[in-house]
Design a protein around this motif. Sequence first.
Motif, PDB file in Angstrom:
ATOM      1  N   ALA A  65       0.838  -1.202   0.000  1.00  0.00           N
ATOM      2  CA  ALA A  65       0.000   0.000   0.000  1.00  0.00           C
ATOM      3  C   ALA A  65       0.870   1.247   0.000  1.00  0.00           C
ATOM      4  CB  ALA A  65      -0.928  -0.013   1.210  1.00  0.00           C
ATOM      5  N   ARG A  66       1.947   1.206   0.781  1.00  0.00           N
ATOM      6  CA  ARG A  66       2.860   2.339   0.824  1.00  0.00           C
ATOM      7  C   ARG A  66       3.632   2.489  -0.494  1.00  0.00           C
ATOM      8  NH1 ARG A  66       5.754   4.461   5.596  1.00  0.00           N
ATOM      9  NH2 ARG A  66       4.702   2.782   6.728  1.00  0.00           N
ATOM     10  N   ARG A  67       4.086   1.359  -1.034  1.00  0.00           N
ATOM     11  CA  ARG A  67       4.900   1.435  -2.247  1.00  0.00           C
ATOM     12  C   ARG A  67       4.063   1.765  -3.480  1.00  0.00           C
ATOM     13  NH1 ARG A  67       7.895  -2.448   0.188  1.00  0.00           N
ATOM     14  NH2 ARG A  67       7.236  -4.243  -1.029  1.00  0.00           N
ATOM     15  N   SER A  68       2.837   1.297  -3.533  1.00  0.00           N
ATOM     16  CA  SER A  68       1.981   1.699  -4.656  1.00  0.00           C
ATOM     17  C   SER A  68       1.680   3.190  -4.591  1.00  0.00           C
ATOM     18  CB  SER A  68       0.681   0.886  -4.642  1.00  0.00           C
ATOM     19  OG  SER A  68      -0.053   1.108  -3.446  1.00  0.00           O
ATOM     20  N   SER A  69       1.618   3.748  -3.383  1.00  0.00           N
ATOM     21  CA  SER A  69       1.429   5.194  -3.245  1.00  0.00           C
ATOM     22  C   SER A  69       2.673   5.936  -3.732  1.00  0.00           C
ATOM     23  CB  SER A  69       1.120   5.544  -1.791  1.00  0.00           C
ATOM     24  OG  SER A  69       1.018   6.938  -1.608  1.00  0.00           O
ATOM     25  N   TRP A  70       3.868   5.433  -3.370  1.00  0.00           N
ATOM     26  CA  TRP A  70       5.098   6.047  -3.863  1.00  0.00           C
ATOM     27  C   TRP A  70       5.156   5.998  -5.393  1.00  0.00           C
ATOM     28  CZ3 TRP A  70       8.881   2.969  -0.225  1.00  0.00           C
ATOM     29  CH2 TRP A  70       8.733   3.438   1.089  1.00  0.00           C
ATOM     30  N   THR A  71       4.785   4.853  -5.945  1.00  0.00           N
ATOM     31  CA  THR A  71       4.816   4.706  -7.401  1.00  0.00           C
ATOM     32  C   THR A  71       3.827   5.642  -8.065  1.00  0.00           C
ATOM     33  OG1 THR A  71       5.415   2.375  -7.087  1.00  0.00           O
ATOM     34  CG2 THR A  71       4.705   3.022  -9.271  1.00  0.00           C
ATOM     35  N   SER A  72       2.676   5.820  -7.459  1.00  0.00           N
ATOM     36  CA  SER A  72       1.683   6.757  -7.997  1.00  0.00           C
ATOM     37  C   SER A  72       2.241   8.171  -8.037  1.00  0.00           C
ATOM     38  CB  SER A  72       0.411   6.716  -7.152  1.00  0.00           C
ATOM     39  OG  SER A  72      -0.167   5.420  -7.161  1.00  0.00           O
ATOM     40  N   ASP A  73       2.913   8.575  -6.958  1.00  0.00           N
ATOM     41  CA  ASP A  73       3.501   9.916  -6.928  1.00  0.00           C
ATOM     42  C   ASP A  73       4.603  10.057  -7.966  1.00  0.00           C
ATOM     43  OD1 ASP A  73       1.792  10.509  -4.845  1.00  0.00           O
ATOM     44  OD2 ASP A  73       3.285  10.068  -3.280  1.00  0.00           O
ATOM     45  N   SER A  74       5.370   8.984  -8.185  1.00  0.00           N
ATOM     46  CA  SER A  74       6.469   9.048  -9.144  1.00  0.00           C
ATOM     47  C   SER A  74       5.963   9.119 -10.585  1.00  0.00           C
ATOM     48  CB  SER A  74       7.376   7.830  -8.972  1.00  0.00           C
ATOM     49  OG  SER A  74       8.384   7.788  -9.950  1.00  0.00           O
ATOM     50  N   LEU A  75       4.922   8.337 -10.892  1.00  0.00           N
ATOM     51  CA  LEU A  75       4.424   8.284 -12.267  1.00  0.00           C
ATOM     52  C   LEU A  75       3.466   9.411 -12.597  1.00  0.00           C
ATOM     53  CD1 LEU A  75       3.790   4.446 -12.655  1.00  0.00           C
ATOM     54  CD2 LEU A  75       5.752   5.767 -13.459  1.00  0.00           C
ATOM     55  N   GLY A  76       2.766   9.897 -11.590  1.00  0.00           N
ATOM     56  CA  GLY A  76       1.803  10.965 -11.847  1.00  0.00           C
ATOM     57  C   GLY A  76       0.396  10.478 -12.071  1.00  0.00           C
TER      58      GLY A  76
ATOM     59  N   VAL B 152      -0.741  -8.838  -8.679  1.00  0.00           N
ATOM     60  CA  VAL B 152       0.392  -9.152  -9.559  1.00  0.00           C
ATOM     61  C   VAL B 152       1.518  -9.793  -8.759  1.00  0.00           C
ATOM     62  CG1 VAL B 152       2.177  -8.152 -11.043  1.00  0.00           C
ATOM     63  CG2 VAL B 152      -0.195  -7.377 -11.232  1.00  0.00           C
ATOM     64  N   PHE B 153       1.819  -9.228  -7.595  1.00  0.00           N
ATOM     65  CA  PHE B 153       2.887  -9.805  -6.767  1.00  0.00           C
ATOM     66  C   PHE B 153       2.552 -11.230  -6.349  1.00  0.00           C
ATOM     67  CE2 PHE B 153       4.522 -10.692  -2.481  1.00  0.00           C
ATOM     68  CZ  PHE B 153       5.881 -10.689  -2.752  1.00  0.00           C
ATOM     69  N   THR B 154       1.304 -11.470  -5.961  1.00  0.00           N
ATOM     70  CA  THR B 154       0.913 -12.812  -5.505  1.00  0.00           C
ATOM     71  C   THR B 154       0.977 -13.815  -6.648  1.00  0.00           C
ATOM     72  OG1 THR B 154      -0.536 -11.796  -3.848  1.00  0.00           O
ATOM     73  CG2 THR B 154      -0.889 -14.122  -4.353  1.00  0.00           C
ATOM     74  N   VAL B 155       0.588 -13.407  -7.837  1.00  0.00           N
ATOM     75  CA  VAL B 155       0.684 -14.311  -8.992  1.00  0.00           C
ATOM     76  C   VAL B 155       2.140 -14.672  -9.263  1.00  0.00           C
ATOM     77  CG1 VAL B 155       0.349 -14.464 -11.491  1.00  0.00           C
ATOM     78  CG2 VAL B 155      -1.487 -13.584 -10.041  1.00  0.00           C
ATOM     79  N   LEU B 156       3.012 -13.679  -9.261  1.00  0.00           N
ATOM     80  CA  LEU B 156       4.439 -13.946  -9.500  1.00  0.00           C
ATOM     81  C   LEU B 156       5.032 -14.805  -8.395  1.00  0.00           C
ATOM     82  CD1 LEU B 156       5.533 -10.391 -10.688  1.00  0.00           C
ATOM     83  CD2 LEU B 156       5.316 -12.428 -12.105  1.00  0.00           C
ATOM     84  N   LEU B 157       4.629 -14.542  -7.153  1.00  0.00           N
ATOM     85  CA  LEU B 157       5.123 -15.350  -6.031  1.00  0.00           C
ATOM     86  C   LEU B 157       4.638 -16.792  -6.152  1.00  0.00           C
ATOM     87  CD1 LEU B 157       6.739 -15.149  -3.368  1.00  0.00           C
ATOM     88  CD2 LEU B 157       4.548 -14.762  -2.205  1.00  0.00           C
TER      89      LEU B 157
ATOM     90  N   SER C 291      -2.992   1.030  -8.561  1.00  0.00           N
ATOM     91  CA  SER C 291      -3.885   0.319  -7.642  1.00  0.00           C
ATOM     92  C   SER C 291      -3.107  -0.553  -6.663  1.00  0.00           C
ATOM     93  CB  SER C 291      -4.874  -0.541  -8.438  1.00  0.00           C
ATOM     94  OG  SER C 291      -5.559  -1.439  -7.605  1.00  0.00           O
ATOM     95  N   TRP C 292      -3.492  -0.430  -5.378  1.00  0.00           N
ATOM     96  CA  TRP C 292      -2.903  -1.326  -4.376  1.00  0.00           C
ATOM     97  C   TRP C 292      -3.365  -2.757  -4.604  1.00  0.00           C
ATOM     98  CZ3 TRP C 292      -5.918  -4.019  -0.700  1.00  0.00           C
ATOM     99  CH2 TRP C 292      -5.181  -4.794   0.194  1.00  0.00           C
ATOM    100  N   LEU C 293      -4.656  -2.943  -4.887  1.00  0.00           N
ATOM    101  CA  LEU C 293      -5.169  -4.287  -5.116  1.00  0.00           C
ATOM    102  C   LEU C 293      -4.512  -4.920  -6.341  1.00  0.00           C
ATOM    103  CD1 LEU C 293      -7.137  -6.507  -4.297  1.00  0.00           C
ATOM    104  CD2 LEU C 293      -8.884  -5.400  -5.716  1.00  0.00           C
TER     105      LEU C 293
END
Length: 442
Positions: free
Chosen positions: A316-327, A338-343, A331-333
Amino acid sequence: MSSANDRHASSTVPDQAPFRPTVPELAPSPPATPDGAPPSPAAPDRVSSRPGAPPPGCPPDKPLARLARRLHSYLDPPERAPSNGGRLRAVDGLRLVAALMVVTYHFVASGAGSTQGAWETSTTKAFPAAHHLAQYGYLGVEIFFAVSGFAICMSGWGRTMRQFTASRISRLYPAYWLGVLVTTIVLTLSPTVIQPKSHQAVLFNLTMFERPLGVPEVSGVYWTLWSEMRFYLLFMVVLFFGATYLRVLLFCLAWTLLSIPAELSDSAVWDMVFEPSYSQPFIMGVCLYLIHRFGSRPETWAVFGFSWLVEAHELARRSSWTSDSLGWHVSWLGSVTVFTVLLTVLVLSVIGPLARLDIPWLSTAGAMTYPLYVLHDEIGYTAIRAFHHDVPRWPLLIALVAVLLAVSYAVARWVEKPVGRWLRRFLETARLPLPARARNPM
């Protein structure tokens, strides 16, 4: 005649011992009591009749002692034979997928900025549909860390501290040194997107300790290598005492628990030591190696699941950082999915049906991953800025990735292998202040 017969009989029939009547052996009489009365008969020893009971004369086996022995036996499981008996090639393939996710994120979603970036326009305009998928490419770093947790635990198990240190230095530094130097040369010759760093910063970057020294990285992706380094240093504490199932499992549990207050405290010291923002993928990778080595056990899966929950909250924190970086909103969900599928693919590649996959070129693909990661970022941005006016975006993107893969293959084969082999041999044999042997597990 009779004497002959007697002689014949005496030669064929053995002499018999004289007859002795058999008398039952009597036990010695018990001593009399002081008043002269015979003692009462002793009660039968019921404890000694149980299987596994202590021998006569020893104190009876207490329930707590039996429980402690059973718990110790449970937490010291035997190693299981690997099902495939060889290299986990599907893990190598997943490493390349994760690297390509990071490359796609940088070239299609990020673009090193908007109007001043590589494409000289927003990636939402350059790739109006593809940027929605490319935005989740930042999760390739999470999978890198999970694979690193698995690989580092595997490479350190049963080795001395010197061997482990030599293997990690020889694995990380050759391609990294080349990446620092080549990136510096490219940015010096063509500083169109990103300015080159100072000579002093380049020298500090060659140590891979530029971030704790407060020196900017030559390439924006090199921050992850300091996270890797901290994981190595933490895991060396376990190797110092000797890696066992219980010690490594407790290490994972303790690191997970300490990462929570470290993240909430915003302490620079706690962050430096425990790397709370990215510790959970490492921990899940280590747990996965324990499952690979000792089989599926509920306590290992419990630590793995607990770490996944902490990671889901951290996303949740990192998706917020990514949102700020990309503009735009990420989505956190979607990130958790995506992370769970890759894991899940990683789990299946280690202990599932993908572990039996035997395609040799996947190992080659895995070897190309690290050179691709350390070379692609600033060099790719510079190439995009140089050619995007003359070549359509998608053909340019495909050609750029193909060239980077070819260069990564050459680096893996003709730089990493020979230099890494020489460096490892030197570190294992030279007289250096490195611990020569880990302590034996008790």
